[in-house]
Design a protein around this motif. Sequence first.
Motif, PDB file in Angstrom:
ATOM      1  N   GLN A  82       0.834  -1.200   0.000  1.00 48.11           N
ATOM      2  CA  GLN A  82       0.000   0.000   0.000  1.00 48.11           C
ATOM      3  C   GLN A  82       0.874   1.257   0.000  1.00 48.11           C
ATOM      4  N   TYR A  83       0.511   2.202  -0.856  1.00 51.88           N
ATOM      5  CA  TYR A  83       1.219   3.477  -0.959  1.00 51.88           C
ATOM      6  C   TYR A  83       0.197   4.609  -0.872  1.00 51.88           C
ATOM      7  N   GLN A  84       0.604   5.696  -0.265  1.00 53.43           N
ATOM      8  CA  GLN A  84      -0.232   6.900  -0.242  1.00 53.43           C
ATOM      9  C   GLN A  84       0.416   7.918  -1.170  1.00 53.43           C
ATOM     10  N   VAL A  85      -0.374   8.401  -2.129  1.00 56.94           N
ATOM     11  CA  VAL A  85       0.110   9.379  -3.105  1.00 56.94           C
ATOM     12  C   VAL A  85      -0.534  10.720  -2.771  1.00 56.94           C
ATOM     13  N   VAL A  86       0.303  11.725  -2.513  1.00 62.35           N
ATOM     14  CA  VAL A  86      -0.186  13.058  -2.140  1.00 62.35           C
ATOM     15  C   VAL A  86       0.341  14.064  -3.160  1.00 62.35           C
ATOM     16  N   TRP A  87      -0.588  14.784  -3.787  1.00 64.59           N
ATOM     17  CA  TRP A  87      -0.243  15.850  -4.722  1.00 64.59           C
ATOM     18  C   TRP A  87      -0.637  17.184  -4.110  1.00 64.59           C
ATOM     19  N   ASN A  88       0.207  18.185  -4.261  1.00 63.56           N
ATOM     20  CA  ASN A  88      -0.134  19.556  -3.897  1.00 63.56           C
ATOM     21  C   ASN A  88       0.320  20.443  -5.056  1.00 63.56           C
ATOM     22  N   VAL A  89      -0.648  20.975  -5.793  1.00 58.26           N
ATOM     23  CA  VAL A  89      -0.357  21.816  -6.959  1.00 58.26           C
ATOM     24  C   VAL A  89      -0.781  23.233  -6.620  1.00 58.26           C
ATOM     25  N   ARG A  90       0.128  24.188  -6.845  1.00 59.74           N
ATOM     26  CA  ARG A  90      -0.194  25.590  -6.539  1.00 59.74           C
ATOM     27  C   ARG A  90       0.454  26.509  -7.560  1.00 59.74           C
ATOM     28  N   ASP A  91      -0.087  27.708  -7.654  1.00 63.53           N
ATOM     29  CA  ASP A  91       0.415  28.723  -8.583  1.00 63.53           C
ATOM     30  C   ASP A  91       1.560  29.482  -7.929  1.00 63.53           C
ATOM     31  N   THR A  92       2.674  29.627  -8.650  1.00 58.74           N
ATOM     32  CA  THR A  92       3.829  30.367  -8.116  1.00 58.74           C
ATOM     33  C   THR A  92       4.355  31.306  -9.188  1.00 58.74           C
TER      34      THR A  92
END
Length: 126
Positions: A82-92
């Motif tokens: 089991q793997y947890q995939v976390v994405w955080n996309v933001r404008d810079t």
Amino acid sequence: MRSQKHITEAGFYLVEAMLALALFALFSTTLLMAWQNLANQKAEQLMLSYALDIAQDELELFRQAKYQQGESIRQVSVAGYQYQVVWNVRDTEGWEEGVLQIKWQLPSEKNQQIQFILYRLPLDIP
């Protein structure tokens, strides 16, 4: 003249037998511990390899603009792990920054993670 009898005994003393058993137990325990350590290292390397495969797939999806701004968390299962995939996309400032974290737990109960940071031009879709 007297005749002297020479007595020869065959067999082992109890101390010799106990010493042999103790040495055998020590050797067997050491061998078992080394085998378990190698099995754990193999599993950990396999899990890291799967995590890198997941990361490659996820990074391609980011480049194809499949992820929008914000955070997303999901679970992925590969070969029973089991793997947890976390994405955080933001404008810079003219770029979109994507931070990918992949987390998993090793057989030794330790938590492991890898992290990638990517940039792309913002999407022109209204």
